[in-house]
Design a protein around this motif. Structure first.
Motif, PDB file in Angstrom:
ATOM      1  N   SER A  18       0.835  -1.206   0.000  1.00 34.05           N
ATOM      2  CA  SER A  18       0.000   0.000   0.000  1.00 34.05           C
ATOM      3  C   SER A  18       0.865   1.249   0.000  1.00 34.05           C
ATOM      4  O   SER A  18       0.608   2.189  -0.744  1.00 34.05           O
ATOM      5  N   ARG A  23      -1.204   4.232  -1.175  1.00 30.93           N
ATOM      6  CA  ARG A  23      -2.581   3.949  -0.770  1.00 30.93           C
ATOM      7  C   ARG A  23      -2.635   3.760   0.738  1.00 30.93           C
ATOM      8  O   ARG A  23      -1.647   3.377   1.358  1.00 30.93           O
ATOM      9  N   GLN A  27      -7.731   0.928   3.730  1.00 30.97           N
ATOM     10  CA  GLN A  27      -8.735   0.807   2.668  1.00 30.97           C
ATOM     11  C   GLN A  27      -8.733  -0.593   2.050  1.00 30.97           C
ATOM     12  O   GLN A  27      -9.473  -0.866   1.102  1.00 30.97           O
ATOM     13  N   ILE A  28      -7.865  -1.454   2.556  1.00 34.16           N
ATOM     14  CA  ILE A  28      -7.776  -2.805   1.991  1.00 34.16           C
ATOM     15  C   ILE A  28      -8.223  -3.833   3.027  1.00 34.16           C
ATOM     16  O   ILE A  28      -7.701  -3.880   4.132  1.00 34.16           O
ATOM     17  N   TRP A 185     -15.814  -1.477  -4.673  1.00 34.17           N
ATOM     18  CA  TRP A 185     -14.896  -2.539  -4.244  1.00 34.17           C
ATOM     19  C   TRP A 185     -14.360  -3.302  -5.443  1.00 34.17           C
ATOM     20  O   TRP A 185     -15.092  -3.545  -6.412  1.00 34.17           O
ATOM     21  N   THR A 203      -9.344  -3.647  -3.351  1.00 37.85           N
ATOM     22  CA  THR A 203      -9.815  -3.251  -2.015  1.00 37.85           C
ATOM     23  C   THR A 203     -10.030  -4.468  -1.131  1.00 37.85           C
ATOM     24  O   THR A 203     -10.162  -4.336   0.079  1.00 37.85           O
TER      25      THR A 203
END
Ligand SMILES: *Cc1c(COP(=O)(O)O)cnc(C)c1O
Length: 216
Positions: A18, A23, A27-28, A185, A203
């Motif tokens: 990430s 990122r 969010q994952i 997603w 995601t």
């Protein structure tokens, strides 16, 4: 290696991937794919803080769901059979493998909201389930007409490749298609390729063997 140390290792790898992709790792969602694994190992993962689990067979999942705490989020990731879709929608929070009209109609009969991903067969492999990219627009329209099946995004299983890097184009294509239908997603990436999938916008990563070891 224990499940808890494997989990720590996978979470670290998610964080590193990430960061490299600029990122937010929060969010994952890491889905621990527990199919074929005994309940003891699932409990070990739960005790290590894992809450999202993935199963691919209704019958096997049923007893696991009954014996685990209520706060587990169960993801159905196996091939959907129409005659089981209602029961699956009554037990699972998320179904990743919608790809037929019957699936929507049968899942609706559970009278319970279920979060839905449409499975896309990006690599057009004949042995694999999922709709083709051309069918996505029409199928998506049908899904969003349902009252209980709530469209959240797209899912794909990358074709088996020697190098994870070769999956990149397929994951990028799922992201592009997701943009066309307003997917929040993207469920893509497994033990062998989740870092590449994260770089391409995943995601939800579905990780089995890297957490639990090889399957029985
Ligand atoms: C089994 C399975 C996984 C997990 O695969 P691993 O390679 O063990 O991480 C992920 N997604 C789907 C759809 C699966 O069937």
């Amino acid at each position: 290696m224990s499940v808890s140390s494997n989990l720590r290792d996978v979470r670290d790898r998610i964080r590193v991937a990430s960061d490299a992709a600029h990122r937010d790792p929060d969010q994952i969602t890491l889905i621990a794919v527990s199919k074929t694994q005994p309940i003891e190992l699932i409990k070990e993962a739960y005790d290590a803080g894992q809450r999202h689990f993935g199963e691919s067979r209704l019958q096997e999942a049923q007893s696991k769901i009954e014996s685990m705490p209520e706060d587990v989020v169960w993801h159905f990731i196996g091939t959907l059979q129409s005659n089981k879709a209602k029961k699956i929608a009554s037990l699972f929070s998320v179904i990743h493998t919608f790809c037929k009209e019957d699936h929507i109609r049968e899942a609706d009969k559970a009278n319970r909201q279920v979060e839905a991903l449409i499975e896309v067969n990006i690599a057009r492999e004949p042995q694999k389930a999922g709709i083709s990219p051309e069918e996505l627009d029409e199928y998506h329209r049908k899904v969003i007409q349902s009252s209980y099946v709530k469209f959240r995004g797209l899912m794909t299983i990358g074709p088996a490749m020697v190098e994870a890097e070769q999956e990149r184009a397929y994951f990028g294509e799922l992201r592009r298609l997701g943009g066309l239908v307003g997917a929040d997603w993207l469920s893509m990436g497994m033990s062998g390729d989740f870092e590449v999938a994260i770089q391409e916008g995943s995601t939800h990563v579905r990780v089995g063997t890297a957490i639990f070891g090889s399957r029985q």
